[in-house]
Design a protein around this motif. Structure first.
Motif, short mmCIF file in Angstrom:
data_model
loop_
_atom_site.label_atom_id
_atom_site.label_comp_id
_atom_site.label_asym_id
_atom_site.label_seq_id
_atom_site.Cartn_x
_atom_site.Cartn_y
_atom_site.Cartn_z
N GLU A 34 1.78 -5.11 -4.64
CA GLU A 34 1.57 -4.61 -3.19
C GLU A 34 0.53 -3.44 -3.04
O GLU A 34 -0.02 -3.48 -1.88
CB GLU A 34 3.05 -4.15 -2.64
CG GLU A 34 3.69 -2.83 -3.08
CD GLU A 34 4.30 -3.23 -4.40
OE1 GLU A 34 5.07 -2.24 -4.84
OE2 GLU A 34 4.44 -4.54 -4.83
N HIS A 72 -11.41 2.50 -5.95
CA HIS A 72 -10.59 1.52 -5.37
C HIS A 72 -9.02 1.42 -5.42
O HIS A 72 -8.38 0.50 -5.08
CB HIS A 72 -11.18 0.28 -5.34
CG HIS A 72 -12.32 0.41 -4.83
ND1 HIS A 72 -12.66 -0.12 -3.46
CD2 HIS A 72 -13.71 0.27 -5.38
CE1 HIS A 72 -13.96 -0.21 -3.43
NE2 HIS A 72 -14.58 0.02 -4.14
N GLU A 101 -17.42 -6.18 -4.87
CA GLU A 101 -18.75 -5.87 -3.82
C GLU A 101 -19.30 -4.61 -4.35
O GLU A 101 -20.57 -4.56 -4.52
CB GLU A 101 -18.29 -5.97 -2.58
CG GLU A 101 -18.10 -7.11 -1.92
CD GLU A 101 -17.35 -6.82 -0.59
OE1 GLU A 101 -17.47 -5.91 0.03
OE2 GLU A 101 -16.83 -7.97 0.04
N THR A 146 -4.09 -5.14 -4.37
CA THR A 146 -4.34 -6.70 -3.69
C THR A 146 -5.34 -7.05 -3.85
O THR A 146 -6.69 -6.78 -4.14
CB THR A 146 -4.05 -6.27 -2.13
OG1 THR A 146 -5.13 -5.47 -1.62
CG2 THR A 146 -2.72 -5.39 -1.80
N TYR A 147 -5.77 -8.48 -3.33
CA TYR A 147 -6.94 -9.16 -3.47
C TYR A 147 -7.99 -8.57 -2.49
O TYR A 147 -9.23 -8.72 -3.19
CB TYR A 147 -6.65 -10.61 -2.69
CG TYR A 147 -6.52 -11.66 -3.63
CD1 TYR A 147 -7.38 -12.03 -4.80
CD2 TYR A 147 -5.19 -12.18 -3.74
CE1 TYR A 147 -7.12 -12.99 -5.74
CE2 TYR A 147 -4.91 -13.38 -4.87
CZ TYR A 147 -5.82 -13.52 -5.52
OH TYR A 147 -5.44 -14.70 -6.74
N GLU A 148 -7.73 -7.75 -1.67
CA GLU A 148 -8.71 -7.01 -0.56
C GLU A 148 -9.41 -6.11 -1.67
O GLU A 148 -10.75 -5.72 -1.71
CB GLU A 148 -8.16 -6.62 0.47
CG GLU A 148 -7.64 -7.57 1.42
CD GLU A 148 -6.51 -8.48 1.16
OE1 GLU A 148 -6.21 -9.37 1.68
OE2 GLU A 148 -5.71 -7.86 0.40
N LYS A 149 -8.54 -5.39 -2.48
CA LYS A 149 -9.07 -4.23 -3.13
C LYS A 149 -9.74 -4.89 -4.25
O LYS A 149 -10.87 -4.24 -4.61
CB LYS A 149 -7.90 -3.54 -3.77
CG LYS A 149 -7.37 -2.49 -2.92
CD LYS A 149 -6.30 -1.38 -3.58
CE LYS A 149 -5.64 -0.44 -2.93
NZ LYS A 149 -4.85 0.55 -3.42
N ALA A 184 -11.69 -8.13 -4.31
CA ALA A 184 -12.72 -8.01 -3.75
C ALA A 184 -13.94 -6.94 -3.38
O ALA A 184 -14.94 -7.14 -3.55
CB ALA A 184 -12.59 -9.02 -2.43
N ALA A 185 -13.25 -5.79 -2.91
CA ALA A 185 -13.97 -4.54 -2.75
C ALA A 185 -14.68 -4.08 -3.96
O ALA A 185 -15.76 -3.47 -4.19
CB ALA A 185 -13.13 -3.63 -1.85
N ALA A 244 -11.19 -14.56 -6.70
CA ALA A 244 -11.97 -13.88 -5.66
C ALA A 244 -13.52 -14.27 -5.89
O ALA A 244 -13.95 -13.93 -5.03
CB ALA A 244 -11.68 -12.53 -5.79
#
Length: 299
Positions: A52, A26, A64, A55-58, A60-61, A210
């Motif tokens: 940058e 990731h 998961e 990120t939070y999206e990474k 969270a992934a 997160a």
């Protein structure tokens, strides 16, 4: 300033390489933990920088994937803010996060009178106005110069004398009320700033965990705020050594105005041996009685 996120969970030693690969695929580079015991669960606490690219999206992934592939659902999170030497040198103000690397610096309120009102109906945060002196068991002040009580700072008699001798300014003292056994009772005084700072910059970092619910719509509960940022021109005429912030902080239940301290205040604490020079929670000098000041950032 650098923002780091630490994770903490347990894994089987045999799974550590696969867990590291989850982070790596990731785009988050981490290394293997030090294994102290074999055939037991390993405490796994990777620390990585948020930027940058990470990120939070990474993040969270990653969580998961850890749950789906390894059944890891309980992940601890902790943020660290690391500052450069120049940021310490340039800072005119500091936030005091700890007066001793110990939970004993936080004292329980024993009956201070407040008027209360609801600030946010969604999360339940409450406004409070102090109506009486702080009430605490002052015996816990023994051997400590400054403690934190429900958003307020309470100083020992020795610290009060020191601040007066050094001619620090911009605050008043209010003697607290002792509630507890008479044996060990100590004189103690709430530090009350007499000035409020200008509004801080909107560029201040705002974070959240997160693993928890998204922050409340009020913008306070669930938000982890980074260091205060001010424009240089807004602080140009500033005088004194102790200030209230213009913005609200909270302890999870009640709102309060955070107290900020001048560079000179910090220098006095270090000069008189109350604390050693400490720069960040991960500073190897950070001992059980050291004070942790974070610098305010200047634009």
């Amino acid at each position: 300033m650098k923002v780091e996120l630490e994770n903490l969970f347990s894994i089987d030693e045999s799974s550590q390489d696969q867990v590291i690969n989850v982070y790596n695929r990731h785009g988050i580079a981490i290394g293997a933990p030090e294994i102290r015991k074999r055939n037991l669960k390993t405490k796994f606490n990777p620390i990585f920088t948020l930027n940058e690219d990470v990120t939070y999206e990474k993040v969270a992934a990653v969580y998961e994937s850890l749950e789906r592939e390894f059944g890891i659902v309980s992940i601890g999170e902790r943020f660290y803010f690391e500052f450069s030497d120049l940021e310490y040198e340039w800072a005119p103000l500091f936030t005091l996060n700890s007066t001793g690397n110990s939970p004993e610096m936080f004292l329980e309120d024993k009956g201070t009178l407040f008027s209360l009102s609801t600030h946010c109906k969604n999360c339940g945060l409450m406004d409070k106005e102090q109506l009486s002196p702080i009430v605490i068991d002052t015996s816990h002040m023994k051997g400590r110069h400054l403690v934190h009580v429900s958003g307020y700072w309470v100083a020992s008699e020795e610290l009060v004398a020191l601040l007066k001798n050094e001619k620090l300014e911009g605050f008043e003292f209010l003697e607290v009320i002792h509630q507890g056994p008479e044996q060990g009772k100590q004189p103690a005084y709430q530090i009350i700033p007499t000035q409020i700072l200008p509004s801080s910059s909107q560029d201040r970092v705002k974070l959240y965990f997160a693993t928890e619910q998204p922050p409340c719509s009020c913008g306070l509960n669930g938000v982890i705020k980074g260091p205060d940022i001010y424009h240089q021109e807004d602080l140009a005429a500033l005088k004194g050594d102790v200030f209230y912030s213009a913005e609200w902080s909270h302890d999870g239940r009640y709102l309060y105005k955070k107290t900020l301290f001048s560079k000179r205040f910090r220098e006095v604490i270090i000069k008189h041996g109350i604390s050693r020079e400490v720069r960040g929670e991960k500073d190897r000098n950070f001992g059980p009685k050291d004070w942790l000041f974070d610098p305010v950032l200047i634009k």
